[in-house]
Design a protein around this motif. Structure first.
Motif, PDB file in Angstrom:
ATOM      1  N   UNK A 177       0.962  18.488   3.428  1.00 61.85           N
ATOM      2  CA  UNK A 177      -0.479  18.700   3.611  1.00 61.85           C
ATOM      3  C   UNK A 177      -0.936  18.144   4.959  1.00 61.85           C
ATOM      4  N   UNK A 178      -0.543  16.923   5.259  1.00 61.66           N
ATOM      5  CA  UNK A 178      -0.981  16.282   6.494  1.00 61.66           C
ATOM      6  C   UNK A 178      -0.321  16.914   7.718  1.00 61.66           C
ATOM      7  N   UNK A 179       0.946  17.332   7.585  1.00 65.81           N
ATOM      8  CA  UNK A 179       1.590  18.070   8.685  1.00 65.81           C
ATOM      9  C   UNK A 179       0.782  19.320   9.026  1.00 65.81           C
ATOM     10  N   UNK A 180       0.371  20.042   7.989  1.00 70.94           N
ATOM     11  CA  UNK A 180      -0.394  21.279   8.194  1.00 70.94           C
ATOM     12  C   UNK A 180      -1.710  21.008   8.922  1.00 70.94           C
ATOM     13  N   UNK A 181      -2.424  19.960   8.517  1.00 67.68           N
ATOM     14  CA  UNK A 181      -3.701  19.638   9.160  1.00 67.68           C
ATOM     15  C   UNK A 181      -3.496  19.165  10.592  1.00 67.68           C
ATOM     16  N   UNK A 182      -2.425  18.424  10.840  1.00 68.96           N
ATOM     17  CA  UNK A 182      -2.127  18.012  12.222  1.00 68.96           C
ATOM     18  C   UNK A 182      -1.837  19.227  13.093  1.00 68.96           C
ATOM     19  N   UNK A 183      -1.061  20.166  12.569  1.00 68.88           N
ATOM     20  CA  UNK A 183      -0.774  21.382  13.337  1.00 68.88           C
ATOM     21  C   UNK A 183      -2.041  22.197  13.573  1.00 68.88           C
ATOM     22  N   UNK A 184      -2.920  22.224  12.575  1.00 70.13           N
ATOM     23  CA  UNK A 184      -4.174  22.976  12.736  1.00 70.13           C
ATOM     24  C   UNK A 184      -5.019  22.384  13.860  1.00 70.13           C
TER      25      UNK A 184
ATOM     26  N   UNK B  37      -5.881   7.063   9.035  1.00 69.27           N
ATOM     27  CA  UNK B  37      -5.733   6.797  10.466  1.00 69.27           C
ATOM     28  C   UNK B  37      -5.401   8.109  11.175  1.00 69.27           C
ATOM     29  N   UNK B  38      -6.158   8.435  12.214  1.00 71.41           N
ATOM     30  CA  UNK B  38      -5.926   9.626  13.025  1.00 71.41           C
ATOM     31  C   UNK B  38      -5.537   9.177  14.423  1.00 71.41           C
ATOM     32  N   UNK B  39      -4.317   9.548  14.853  1.00 69.42           N
ATOM     33  CA  UNK B  39      -3.800   9.197  16.174  1.00 69.42           C
ATOM     34  C   UNK B  39      -3.641  10.469  16.993  1.00 69.42           C
ATOM     35  N   UNK B  40      -4.136  10.453  18.244  1.00 68.73           N
ATOM     36  CA  UNK B  40      -4.019  11.609  19.124  1.00 68.73           C
ATOM     37  C   UNK B  40      -3.730  11.157  20.545  1.00 68.73           C
ATOM     38  N   UNK B  41      -2.881  11.893  21.245  1.00 72.83           N
ATOM     39  CA  UNK B  41      -2.761  11.688  22.681  1.00 72.83           C
ATOM     40  C   UNK B  41      -4.054  12.156  23.340  1.00 72.83           C
ATOM     41  N   UNK B  42      -4.248  11.811  24.608  1.00 72.91           N
ATOM     42  CA  UNK B  42      -5.561  12.030  25.204  1.00 72.91           C
ATOM     43  C   UNK B  42      -5.907  13.507  25.368  1.00 72.91           C
ATOM     44  N   UNK B  43      -4.889  14.390  25.442  1.00 73.37           N
ATOM     45  CA  UNK B  43      -5.171  15.815  25.594  1.00 73.37           C
ATOM     46  C   UNK B  43      -6.030  16.372  24.471  1.00 73.37           C
TER      47      UNK B  43
ATOM     48  N   UNK C  48       0.825  -1.207   0.000  1.00 73.59           N
ATOM     49  CA  UNK C  48       0.000   0.000   0.000  1.00 73.59           C
ATOM     50  C   UNK C  48       0.859   1.256   0.000  1.00 73.59           C
ATOM     51  N   UNK C  49       0.285   2.343  -0.508  1.00 71.08           N
ATOM     52  CA  UNK C  49       0.947   3.646  -0.455  1.00 71.08           C
ATOM     53  C   UNK C  49       0.565   4.323   0.856  1.00 71.08           C
ATOM     54  N   UNK C  50       1.539   4.908   1.558  1.00 72.71           N
ATOM     55  CA  UNK C  50       1.299   5.560   2.848  1.00 72.71           C
ATOM     56  C   UNK C  50       1.923   6.952   2.857  1.00 72.71           C
ATOM     57  N   UNK C  51       1.174   7.924   3.370  1.00 76.05           N
ATOM     58  CA  UNK C  51       1.663   9.285   3.552  1.00 76.05           C
ATOM     59  C   UNK C  51       1.424   9.656   5.013  1.00 76.05           C
ATOM     60  N   UNK C  52       2.466  10.187   5.672  1.00 74.16           N
ATOM     61  CA  UNK C  52       2.401  10.496   7.097  1.00 74.16           C
ATOM     62  C   UNK C  52       2.519  11.988   7.343  1.00 74.16           C
ATOM     63  N   UNK C  53       1.720  12.478   8.292  1.00 80.07           N
ATOM     64  CA  UNK C  53       1.865  13.828   8.807  1.00 80.07           C
ATOM     65  C   UNK C  53       1.761  13.798  10.316  1.00 80.07           C
ATOM     66  N   UNK C  54       2.400  14.765  10.981  1.00 84.25           N
ATOM     67  CA  UNK C  54       2.367  14.721  12.448  1.00 84.25           C
ATOM     68  C   UNK C  54       2.691  16.077  13.052  1.00 84.25           C
ATOM     69  N   UNK C  55       2.247  16.259  14.283  1.00 83.61           N
ATOM     70  CA  UNK C  55       2.618  17.389  15.138  1.00 83.61           C
ATOM     71  C   UNK C  55       2.714  16.812  16.546  1.00 83.61           C
TER      72      UNK C  55
ATOM     73  N   UNK D 203      -0.429  16.041  20.807  1.00 82.89           N
ATOM     74  CA  UNK D 203       0.184  15.309  19.707  1.00 82.89           C
ATOM     75  C   UNK D 203      -0.899  14.749  18.793  1.00 82.89           C
ATOM     76  N   UNK D 204      -0.715  14.987  17.494  1.00 82.61           N
ATOM     77  CA  UNK D 204      -1.662  14.529  16.473  1.00 82.61           C
ATOM     78  C   UNK D 204      -0.859  13.961  15.308  1.00 82.61           C
ATOM     79  N   UNK D 205      -1.242  12.793  14.822  1.00 89.52           N
ATOM     80  CA  UNK D 205      -0.604  12.206  13.644  1.00 89.52           C
ATOM     81  C   UNK D 205      -1.681  11.667  12.717  1.00 89.52           C
ATOM     82  N   UNK D 206      -1.448  11.804  11.419  1.00 90.46           N
ATOM     83  CA  UNK D 206      -2.359  11.269  10.403  1.00 90.46           C
ATOM     84  C   UNK D 206      -1.575  10.370   9.460  1.00 90.46           C
TER      85      UNK D 206
END
Length: 228
Positions: free
Chosen positions: A197-204, A165-171, A3-10, A219-222
């Motif tokens: 693109x995904x980095x930007x949305x995670x930061x938002x 996939x959307x990953x977030x710490x509990x905060x 599969x193709x995967x693209x990662x973004x995170x904050x 912390x947010x990761x997509x």
């Protein structure tokens, strides 16, 4: 076909990186991704969380089946009890493989999978959310390297279509409303996004969590995943 995967995170987003007790690790070559949140009351938590997520994403891989997180997490739990006796951590993660997705969770961090409706042409809709381990007061009822580790939650999803996939710490997971998450995700079009693109949305999303009064690490990761 892989599969193709693209990662973004904050990760630990905000002024001075907050407490710095969240950690993220990825090994795209093996399709392994993990987000861990160390217990805030323990000074060693950031180092422990980073060690744990690195151990998850560097795990030896089976040849023809998804990684079985259950024995791996229990072994790491025992190792952490010795190496980091004064702390504990949550875990959310996934193995992206040609034969499908395997999700894992322990504790109160958030891992939610979205899929497009109408054969991939509709809006992003929540497909599943991994269980959260919470007691009656809303605190985590189990953590890796805590006094009790009862259940390592696992879930398999098919190698089919496009996933997000959307990953977030509990905060941030506690303060961000579903409406904000849906609005943000709809900005991801039908075309393949870039990591920027995904980095930007995670930061938002992380900025919105801070503006909503989140006092915890943010912390947010997509992870965008496409099969076929």
């Amino acid at each position: 076909m892989n599969p193709k995967c693209i990662l973004g995170k904050a990760i630990n987003h905000g002024p001075d990186k907050g407490l710095g007790f969240d950690a993220f690790s990825a090994c795209p070559e093996q399709g392994l991704y993990a987000l861990c949140d160390g217990a805030n009351s323990c000074p060693d938590s950031g180092r422990a969380a980073l060690w744990l997520c690195h151990q998850i994403t560097c795990a030896p891989m089976p040849e023809d089946t998804p990684l079985n997180f259950e024995p791996l997490v229990r072994d790491l739990h025992e190792d952490m009890l010795l190496s980091f006796p004064n702390t504990a951590a949550t875990l959310v993660g996934l193995h992206v493989a040609p034969w499908g997705l395997r999700l894992v969770s322990v504790g109160d961090s958030d891992l939610t999978l979205y899929k497009r409706r109408w054969r991939g042409w509709g809006s992003w809709q929540k497909n599943c959310t991994m269980p959260k381990d919470l007691d009656t007061y809303g605190n985590p009822s189990q953590l890796i390297a805590s006094e009790v580790l009862d259940t390592v939650h696992q879930l398999d999803l098919p190698a089919q279509g496009t996933w997000l996939a959307l990953m977030m710490s509990d905060g941030p997971a506690r303060v961000l409303p579903t409406s904000s998450l849906q609005k943000t995700l709809q900005k991801i079009s039908h075309q393949k996004p870039s990591s920027e693109d995904l980095d930007y949305l995670c930061r938002a999303l992380a900025d919105e969590a801070l503006a909503s009064g989140c006092q915890d690490d943010v912390s947010v990761a997509m992870l965008w995943i496409r099969y076929g």
